[in-house]
Write a protein that holds these residues in place. Sequence first.
Motif, short mmCIF file in Angstrom:
data_model
loop_
_atom_site.label_atom_id
_atom_site.label_comp_id
_atom_site.label_asym_id
_atom_site.label_seq_id
_atom_site.Cartn_x
_atom_site.Cartn_y
_atom_site.Cartn_z
N ILE A 236 -5.03 8.33 2.32
CA ILE A 236 -5.89 7.46 1.80
C ILE A 236 -7.14 7.98 3.02
O ILE A 236 -7.06 8.65 3.60
N CYS A 255 -7.22 6.72 -2.87
CA CYS A 255 -5.65 7.09 -2.65
C CYS A 255 -5.12 8.03 -3.04
O CYS A 255 -5.59 8.35 -4.65
N VAL A 266 0.72 3.23 -9.17
CA VAL A 266 -0.64 2.95 -8.17
C VAL A 266 -0.45 1.96 -7.72
O VAL A 266 -1.55 1.67 -7.77
N ASN A 267 -0.17 1.38 -6.54
CA ASN A 267 -0.01 -0.50 -5.94
C ASN A 267 -1.44 0.09 -4.97
O ASN A 267 -1.31 0.71 -3.64
N TRP A 268 -2.48 -1.21 -4.57
CA TRP A 268 -2.74 -1.65 -3.33
C TRP A 268 -2.20 -2.87 -3.17
O TRP A 268 -1.96 -4.22 -3.83
N ILE A 281 -10.03 -3.21 -7.12
CA ILE A 281 -9.18 -1.83 -7.29
C ILE A 281 -9.26 -1.04 -8.92
O ILE A 281 -9.21 -2.04 -9.53
N ALA A 284 -7.42 3.82 -8.43
CA ALA A 284 -6.46 4.29 -7.29
C ALA A 284 -7.75 3.93 -6.31
O ALA A 284 -7.15 4.54 -4.46
N LEU A 286 -10.47 1.14 -3.97
CA LEU A 286 -10.19 0.04 -2.82
C LEU A 286 -11.87 -0.27 -2.95
O LEU A 286 -12.16 0.93 -1.94
N TYR A 299 -3.71 -2.13 5.37
CA TYR A 299 -3.88 -1.49 3.82
C TYR A 299 -3.07 -0.48 3.58
O TYR A 299 -3.00 0.61 4.12
N CYS A 301 -1.79 1.98 0.06
CA CYS A 301 -1.05 2.48 -0.95
C CYS A 301 -0.11 3.20 -1.17
O CYS A 301 0.86 4.09 -0.60
N TYR A 311 3.75 6.02 0.40
CA TYR A 311 2.55 5.19 1.12
C TYR A 311 2.20 6.00 1.73
O TYR A 311 2.23 6.45 2.80
#
Length: 431
Positions: A236, A255, A266-268, A281, A284, A286, A299, A301, A311
Amino acid sequence: MANARSGSLATILFLFMSSAALHKGAAQDPVVSQNLVTDNVTVVEGEMAIISCRVKNNDDSVIQLLNPNRQTIYFRDMRPLKDSRFQLVNFSDNELRVSLSNVSLSDEGRYVCQLYTDPPQEAYAEITVLIPPGNPIIEARDEVLSEGNETEMTCTAMSSKPAAIIRWMKGDKELPGKPKVELTYDKMYTVTSRLTFTVSKEDDGVPVICIVDHPAVKDFQAQKYLEVQYKPEVKIVVEFPQGLTREGENLELSCKFRGKPEPQRVNWLKVDDDVPSHAVITGADLYIENLNKSYNGTYRCVASNSIGEAYDDYTLYVYDAPTTTPKSTTATTTTTIITTTISYPEINQDSRAGEGAPRTVDHAVIGGVVAVVVFAMLCLLIVLGRYFARHKGTYFTHEAKGADDAADADTAIINAEGGHTNSDEKKEYYI
């Protein structure tokens, strides 16, 4: 013409008969002498070999060269053997030098330099024929690998003489292999080396090289590039702000990731809580506007591919916004007092988890405080100066007594208490 041919054939026949007779006598008791010198020869198949018979001290004795089957190749400067690959290079009383072109494995053996003396002298030249291996063949058990898995490769060098030596390199690091040597029916050697090792993500795209060492060839090798798949690497990066995160500011996180195959998801998320509802979002990235302390937390990623997931975490801590109290002044007739109150923010750890925030000092605030203190001291000095100027010292003498009732100055002096006659009793007082 016919007579010439008959004479030539007769000469050759005579040489053969003489050679056979001399050889028969010499073979009975040959002597290895230091007077007759020759050299061993190593030659690659298909190339040319030079055989030299040299005599240190010759008394006009005959020199001849024999093959491993003891057949006469050259008798003096005559070639009785019908093999045109043998050619005379030099002939003199002290040397017989012969070349053999297009050497094959069947030419290998011990050649004899013979000098007809009493007793006959002999010297031996050993011809060794080198046969290079064929192109090395490298094979891999797995075309595509996953990090942490073990793989196996083999490299084969076929039909060589002598047997080849195989070495392995992965990048610039040498690895040990397990060789196996086989002797074929035609007296050739086939060598196979087996290599086993475990791959990591750093091995992706690295060449594995099979190097064949053989006296007949140089820089003989084959290589194969590794293809290694691995789970993503995630990091990050804070795009904004560059310093501490404070209330009312915006936060932008990006990210960064890489993996093989390329991560598709890719998730936050926020650990132990939900991501703020107004957070944006985009792929990648935020983005959170107008920060406040309710957004504090970790937080995360998360990126994943077919090999696995990984992550990275970012811990957000929102600091108070910097505040400054307006200047208040208290005025009097003599002194002006300026009071300034400055509130310093509390400095804790950086927003990044596991990383300490750099302690920053506002030099402008410190300069302001010093200026206020100097100004207050100057004002205090001015007030004290004016005070002492207004309250000067006074003193009284008895000389002026009676001056209020005198008509003139002379009378005032005469009427003064004690006059001039009592001048030694005058007293002055100073307060």
